[in-house]
Design a protein around this motif. Structure first.
Motif, PDB file in Angstrom:
ATOM      1  N   ILE A  24       0.864  -1.187   0.000  1.00  0.00           N
ATOM      2  CA  ILE A  24       0.000   0.000   0.000  1.00  0.00           C
ATOM      3  C   ILE A  24       0.895   1.231   0.000  1.00  0.00           C
ATOM      4  CG2 ILE A  24      -1.756   1.300   1.247  1.00  0.00           C
ATOM      5  CD1 ILE A  24      -2.864  -1.265   2.291  1.00  0.00           C
ATOM      6  N   ALA A  25       0.763   2.023  -1.059  1.00  0.00           N
ATOM      7  CA  ALA A  25       1.573   3.236  -1.194  1.00  0.00           C
ATOM      8  C   ALA A  25       0.898   4.374  -0.435  1.00  0.00           C
ATOM      9  CB  ALA A  25       1.711   3.585  -2.673  1.00  0.00           C
ATOM     10  N   PRO A  26       1.653   5.442  -0.104  1.00  0.00           N
ATOM     11  CA  PRO A  26       1.035   6.588   0.569  1.00  0.00           C
ATOM     12  C   PRO A  26      -0.154   7.116  -0.226  1.00  0.00           C
ATOM     13  CG  PRO A  26       3.412   6.795   0.605  1.00  0.00           C
ATOM     14  CD  PRO A  26       3.109   5.584  -0.226  1.00  0.00           C
ATOM     15  N   GLY A  27      -1.245   7.369   0.456  1.00  0.00           N
ATOM     16  CA  GLY A  27      -2.428   7.917  -0.173  1.00  0.00           C
ATOM     17  C   GLY A  27      -3.301   6.907  -0.887  1.00  0.00           C
ATOM     18  N   GLU A  28      -2.850   5.676  -0.988  1.00  0.00           N
ATOM     19  CA  GLU A  28      -3.627   4.661  -1.705  1.00  0.00           C
ATOM     20  C   GLU A  28      -4.737   4.118  -0.807  1.00  0.00           C
ATOM     21  OE1 GLU A  28      -2.640   0.829  -4.549  1.00  0.00           O
ATOM     22  OE2 GLU A  28      -1.335   1.316  -2.869  1.00  0.00           O
ATOM     23  N   ARG A  29      -5.888   3.816  -1.427  1.00  0.00           N
ATOM     24  CA  ARG A  29      -7.009   3.311  -0.636  1.00  0.00           C
ATOM     25  C   ARG A  29      -7.379   1.925  -1.126  1.00  0.00           C
ATOM     26  NH1 ARG A  29     -10.461   8.724  -1.182  1.00  0.00           N
ATOM     27  NH2 ARG A  29      -8.791  10.126  -0.517  1.00  0.00           N
ATOM     28  N   VAL A  30      -7.288   0.976  -0.209  1.00  0.00           N
ATOM     29  CA  VAL A  30      -7.468  -0.419  -0.577  1.00  0.00           C
ATOM     30  C   VAL A  30      -8.594  -1.015   0.259  1.00  0.00           C
ATOM     31  CG1 VAL A  30      -6.350  -2.668  -0.716  1.00  0.00           C
ATOM     32  CG2 VAL A  30      -5.023  -0.589  -1.131  1.00  0.00           C
ATOM     33  N   GLY A  31      -9.484  -1.726  -0.407  1.00  0.00           N
ATOM     34  CA  GLY A  31     -10.566  -2.420   0.282  1.00  0.00           C
ATOM     35  C   GLY A  31     -10.210  -3.883   0.452  1.00  0.00           C
ATOM     36  N   LEU A  32     -10.746  -4.495   1.495  1.00  0.00           N
ATOM     37  CA  LEU A  32     -10.453  -5.897   1.769  1.00  0.00           C
ATOM     38  C   LEU A  32     -11.779  -6.597   2.051  1.00  0.00           C
ATOM     39  CD1 LEU A  32      -8.258  -8.024   2.242  1.00  0.00           C
ATOM     40  CD2 LEU A  32      -8.109  -7.239   4.601  1.00  0.00           C
ATOM     41  N   VAL A  33     -12.100  -7.588   1.207  1.00  0.00           N
ATOM     42  CA  VAL A  33     -13.335  -8.345   1.440  1.00  0.00           C
ATOM     43  C   VAL A  33     -12.987  -9.819   1.593  1.00  0.00           C
ATOM     44  CG1 VAL A  33     -14.799  -6.722   0.171  1.00  0.00           C
ATOM     45  CG2 VAL A  33     -13.771  -8.654  -1.023  1.00  0.00           C
ATOM     46  N   GLY A  34     -13.992 -10.603   1.929  1.00  0.00           N
ATOM     47  CA  GLY A  34     -13.772 -12.031   2.095  1.00  0.00           C
ATOM     48  C   GLY A  34     -14.751 -12.588   3.089  1.00  0.00           C
ATOM     49  N   PRO A  35     -14.991 -13.912   3.026  1.00  0.00           N
ATOM     50  CA  PRO A  35     -15.953 -14.513   3.942  1.00  0.00           C
ATOM     51  C   PRO A  35     -15.557 -14.287   5.391  1.00  0.00           C
ATOM     52  CG  PRO A  35     -15.202 -16.107   2.287  1.00  0.00           C
ATOM     53  CD  PRO A  35     -14.360 -14.892   2.141  1.00  0.00           C
ATOM     54  N   SER A  36     -16.545 -14.368   6.282  1.00  0.00           N
ATOM     55  CA  SER A  36     -16.291 -14.168   7.705  1.00  0.00           C
ATOM     56  C   SER A  36     -15.323 -15.236   8.223  1.00  0.00           C
ATOM     57  CB  SER A  36     -17.614 -14.260   8.454  1.00  0.00           C
ATOM     58  OG  SER A  36     -17.465 -13.797   9.745  1.00  0.00           O
ATOM     59  N   VAL A 178     -11.712  -3.014   5.766  1.00  0.00           N
ATOM     60  CA  VAL A 178     -12.457  -4.266   5.678  1.00  0.00           C
ATOM     61  C   VAL A 178     -13.938  -3.936   5.665  1.00  0.00           C
ATOM     62  CG1 VAL A 178     -13.085  -6.365   6.917  1.00  0.00           C
ATOM     63  CG2 VAL A 178     -10.700  -5.617   6.866  1.00  0.00           C
ATOM     64  N   SER A 179     -14.681  -4.549   4.747  1.00  0.00           N
ATOM     65  CA  SER A 179     -16.112  -4.269   4.718  1.00  0.00           C
ATOM     66  C   SER A 179     -16.880  -5.439   4.124  1.00  0.00           C
ATOM     67  CB  SER A 179     -16.386  -3.011   3.904  1.00  0.00           C
ATOM     68  OG  SER A 179     -17.778  -2.792   3.823  1.00  0.00           O
ATOM     69  N   HIS A 180     -18.138  -5.523   4.497  1.00  0.00           N
ATOM     70  CA  HIS A 180     -19.035  -6.503   3.870  1.00  0.00           C
ATOM     71  C   HIS A 180     -19.957  -5.825   2.862  1.00  0.00           C
ATOM     72  CE1 HIS A 180     -17.904  -9.209   7.216  1.00  0.00           C
ATOM     73  NE2 HIS A 180     -17.950 -10.060   6.211  1.00  0.00           N
ATOM     74  N   VAL A 189     -12.627   3.241  -2.149  1.00  0.00           N
ATOM     75  CA  VAL A 189     -11.272   2.711  -2.357  1.00  0.00           C
ATOM     76  C   VAL A 189     -10.870   2.746  -3.832  1.00  0.00           C
ATOM     77  CG1 VAL A 189     -11.505   1.220  -0.363  1.00  0.00           C
ATOM     78  CG2 VAL A 189     -12.034   0.318  -2.629  1.00  0.00           C
ATOM     79  N   ASP A 190      -9.541   2.662  -4.061  1.00  0.00           N
ATOM     80  CA  ASP A 190      -9.001   2.629  -5.418  1.00  0.00           C
ATOM     81  C   ASP A 190      -9.012   1.214  -5.986  1.00  0.00           C
ATOM     82  OD1 ASP A 190      -8.377   5.316  -4.984  1.00  0.00           O
ATOM     83  OD2 ASP A 190      -6.478   4.764  -4.055  1.00  0.00           O
ATOM     84  N   ARG A 191      -8.713   0.241  -5.123  1.00  0.00           N
ATOM     85  CA  ARG A 191      -8.752  -1.147  -5.569  1.00  0.00           C
ATOM     86  C   ARG A 191      -9.193  -2.015  -4.407  1.00  0.00           C
ATOM     87  NH1 ARG A 191      -3.481  -3.719  -4.287  1.00  0.00           N
ATOM     88  NH2 ARG A 191      -2.227  -2.121  -3.282  1.00  0.00           N
ATOM     89  N   CYS A 192      -9.548  -3.242  -4.773  1.00  0.00           N
ATOM     90  CA  CYS A 192     -10.142  -4.120  -3.786  1.00  0.00           C
ATOM     91  C   CYS A 192      -9.451  -5.474  -3.816  1.00  0.00           C
ATOM     92  CB  CYS A 192     -11.636  -4.269  -4.094  1.00  0.00           C
ATOM     93  SG  CYS A 192     -12.554  -5.001  -2.755  1.00  0.00           S
ATOM     94  N   LEU A 193      -9.244  -6.048  -2.660  1.00  0.00           N
ATOM     95  CA  LEU A 193      -8.601  -7.363  -2.557  1.00  0.00           C
ATOM     96  C   LEU A 193      -9.541  -8.313  -1.830  1.00  0.00           C
ATOM     97  CD1 LEU A 193      -5.099  -6.103  -1.431  1.00  0.00           C
ATOM     98  CD2 LEU A 193      -5.680  -7.035  -3.683  1.00  0.00           C
ATOM     99  N   ARG A 194      -9.404  -9.593  -2.191  1.00  0.00           N
ATOM    100  CA  ARG A 194     -10.259 -10.588  -1.568  1.00  0.00           C
ATOM    101  C   ARG A 194      -9.379 -11.600  -0.857  1.00  0.00           C
ATOM    102  NH1 ARG A 194     -15.301 -12.088  -1.962  1.00  0.00           N
ATOM    103  NH2 ARG A 194     -15.844 -14.242  -1.566  1.00  0.00           N
ATOM    104  N   LEU A 195      -9.666 -11.827   0.419  1.00  0.00           N
ATOM    105  CA  LEU A 195      -8.892 -12.791   1.200  1.00  0.00           C
ATOM    106  C   LEU A 195      -9.636 -14.118   1.192  1.00  0.00           C
ATOM    107  CD1 LEU A 195      -6.385 -13.183   2.965  1.00  0.00           C
ATOM    108  CD2 LEU A 195      -7.772 -12.578   4.940  1.00  0.00           C
ATOM    109  N   GLU A 196      -8.971 -15.140   0.634  1.00  0.00           N
ATOM    110  CA  GLU A 196      -9.616 -16.456   0.575  1.00  0.00           C
ATOM    111  C   GLU A 196      -8.562 -17.526   0.753  1.00  0.00           C
ATOM    112  OE1 GLU A 196     -13.255 -16.339  -2.303  1.00  0.00           O
ATOM    113  OE2 GLU A 196     -12.065 -18.110  -2.755  1.00  0.00           O
ATOM    114  N   HIS A 197      -8.827 -18.476   1.629  1.00  0.00           N
ATOM    115  CA  HIS A 197      -7.895 -19.585   1.887  1.00  0.00           C
ATOM    116  C   HIS A 197      -6.485 -19.060   2.181  1.00  0.00           C
ATOM    117  CE1 HIS A 197     -11.186 -22.033   0.660  1.00  0.00           C
ATOM    118  NE2 HIS A 197     -11.169 -21.561  -0.573  1.00  0.00           N
TER     119      HIS A 197
END
Lengths: 233, 266
Positions: A24-36, A178-180, A189-197
């Motif tokens: 994550i660079a300065p000023g960058e906005r990243v979203g994080l999703v994924g199952p509970s 982190v959001s649902h 956010v600028d981009r979004c990542l998904r956490l899985e396994h």
């Protein structure tokens, strides 16, 4: 710059994160999703330095990292004003300055009258507003949000979200959120990542233009097909 | 009987009734035992007035107060400090555990005998006994209380970079307040008892010495006057110092949210 380099994290004998790479660079906005329960909160705690990885490296070169939790986590035995004042004091502001800033933030949050109240006398939305004010008041250049609006009703969630966006726009702070609610994320956010396994995958952002954001809630648990808005007057 | 819990004022009335019952009981027993064995409340009051006016009184009272302050203060401070340190450092806790067990198991009389042997008669011995017998209880209560500190708040304190002092002052100690207030009460009342007992056995001044002196001269009026004074000191410490402290520390819990309070009063 926040850098995760092949980060592995184990909790309770289970591998929660398995070689996570993140930048994550300065000023960058990243979203994080994924199952509970996939370790999104753990990932945020790693970034905040609250957890240490089992292997790999977490490098955080932001000057001030701040985290807003799912719950307000206010000190129940300190007044609302003190809950803002004490972290500001800890952040290096002198006494008078911390008090003044705390007062200004309460004013901005519309809570100036509640300065002397105990946190338990606040409603859930008010308490979360104080917690957000606390996070923003310390002027972070990296803000970690662990679903701080999850327990709030949709109207309050939008209100606090807007406040959050305004503050991020003003300060230019980097964000890991982190959001649902992918549509809410999309606006933030600028981009979004998904956490899985245990791994991070890129994730397409839904189009933010669709007005009815609440229709796209990802359920935390399988729910019976009951009307969601039944309790609203 | 009403189903509502009794008001504080009503409870105070019942407590006054309890005091009255004790006084009547005292009067009856004193009348039966005779003036040599037990002074009546009135005789005690008369002796008390004479005692407070005497020159020796100030000396004895000051000696005892100093010992109570030092013994209780040091015992509480030492127990609290070691408890806080042991809570953070498991190795220190393991090192201290045998000592804690030793001090909590050894009969008080043995401590008194050894202290008299080591320190002779006087203030050092009395204070030593109080500290050694009070600190373990405070230590155990502090350790137990540390388990109650909310880990979520400790995480918050780390995120906001509270230093050790700020974390102690704003997170740990307030969370410890309820168990520590109870421990403080036990330590303070126990401390006064210990000091007086130690003075009876091995001091040349103080309330305990004066008590022993009055007993050996069969001056039951003065004996009971000292008993009343010691009880008064305990009451003063509890009502004047510990209760206000507890009320201050737990203020945030008593103050119910406005809507709840209205519902309760209605």
């Amino acid at each position: 710059m926040l850098e995760f380099d092949r980060v592995v994290l184990e909790r309770g004998g289970q591998r929660v994160l398995d070689g996570v790479e993140l930048r994550i660079a300065p000023g960058e906005r990243v979203g994080l999703v994924g199952p509970s329960g996939t370790g999104k909160s753990s990932l945020l705690k790693l970034a905040a330095g609250l957890l240490a990885p089992a292997s790999g490296r977490v490098g955080n070169r932001f000057a001030r990292t701040c985290m807003a939790f799912q719950e307000p986590r206010l000190l129940p035995w300190r007044s609302v004003l003190d809950n803002l004042r004490i972290p500001l004091h800890a952040a290096g502001h002198d006494k008078a300055c911390a008090r003044r800033l705390a007062g200004q933030w309460l004013q901005r949050m519309g809570l100036a009258e509640r300065a002397d109240a105990w946190p338990r006398q606040l409603s859930g939305g008010m308490a979360q507003r104080v917690a957000l004010a606390r996070a923003f008041a310390t002027a972070p250049d990296l803000l970690l949000l662990d679903e701080p609006f999850a327990a709030l009703d949709p109207a309050l969630r939008r209100e606090l979200g807007a406040l959050c966006d305004a503050e991020l726009a003003r300060t230019g702070a980097a964000l890991l959120c982190v959001s649902h609610h992918p549509r809410e994320l999309a606006e933030r956010v600028d981009r979004c990542l998904r956490l899985e396994h245990g791994r991070l995958l890129p994730c397409a952002l839904p189009c933010p233009a669709i007005p009815d954001a609440d229709a796209a809630v990802i359920p935390l648990f399988p729910q019976p097909a009951a009307p969601r808005q039944a309790s609203t007057p | 009987m009403t189903r509502h819990p009794p008001s504080p004022r009503e409870l105070a009335l019942w407590s006054a009734l309890g005091v009255l019952a004790l006084g009547i009981g005292w009067q009856l027993v004193a009348m039966r035992l005779g003036p040599l064995l037990m002074a009546t409340p009135l005789q005690t009051l008369r002796a008390l007035a004479a005692l407070v006016g005497s020159a020796a009184f100030l000396h004895h009272a000051a000696a005892s107060l100093l010992r109570v302050a030092c013994g209780v203060g040091l015992g509480i401070a030492l127990g609290l400090l070691l408890g806080l340190l042991a809570g953070r450092h498991p190795r220190l806790r393991a090192v201290l555990e045998p000592l804690r067990w030793l001090l909590m198991s050894v009969p008080g009389v043995i401590v008194v005998v050894l202290a008299m042997l080591w320190f002779g008669m006087g203030t050092t011995m009395v204070v030593f006994i109080a500290v050694v017998l009070l600190a373990p209880g405070m230590y155990v209560n502090t350790l137990k209380g540390l388990l109650l500190v909310d880990p979520a708040l400790l995480e918050m304190a780390r995120v906001y970079r509270f230093g050790a002092w700020r974390r102690l002052r704003h997170v740990v100690l307030p969370a410890l307040a309820p168990p520590l207030c109870a421990a403080l009460l036990v330590a303070t009342c126990g401390g006064v008892r210990l000091v007086v007992m130690a003075e009876v056995l091995g001091a040349m001044d103080g309330a305990g010495f004066a008590l022993a002196n009055a007993r050996s001269t069969f001056d039951s009026g003065e004996l009971y006057a000292w008993v009343v004074l010691v009880l008064g000191l305990v009451a003063l410490l509890e009502l004047g110092l510990l209760r206000p402290l507890q009320r201050r520390l737990t203020r945030w819990q008593e103050d119910a949210p406005a809507m709840h309070r209205e519902a309760g009063d209605a």
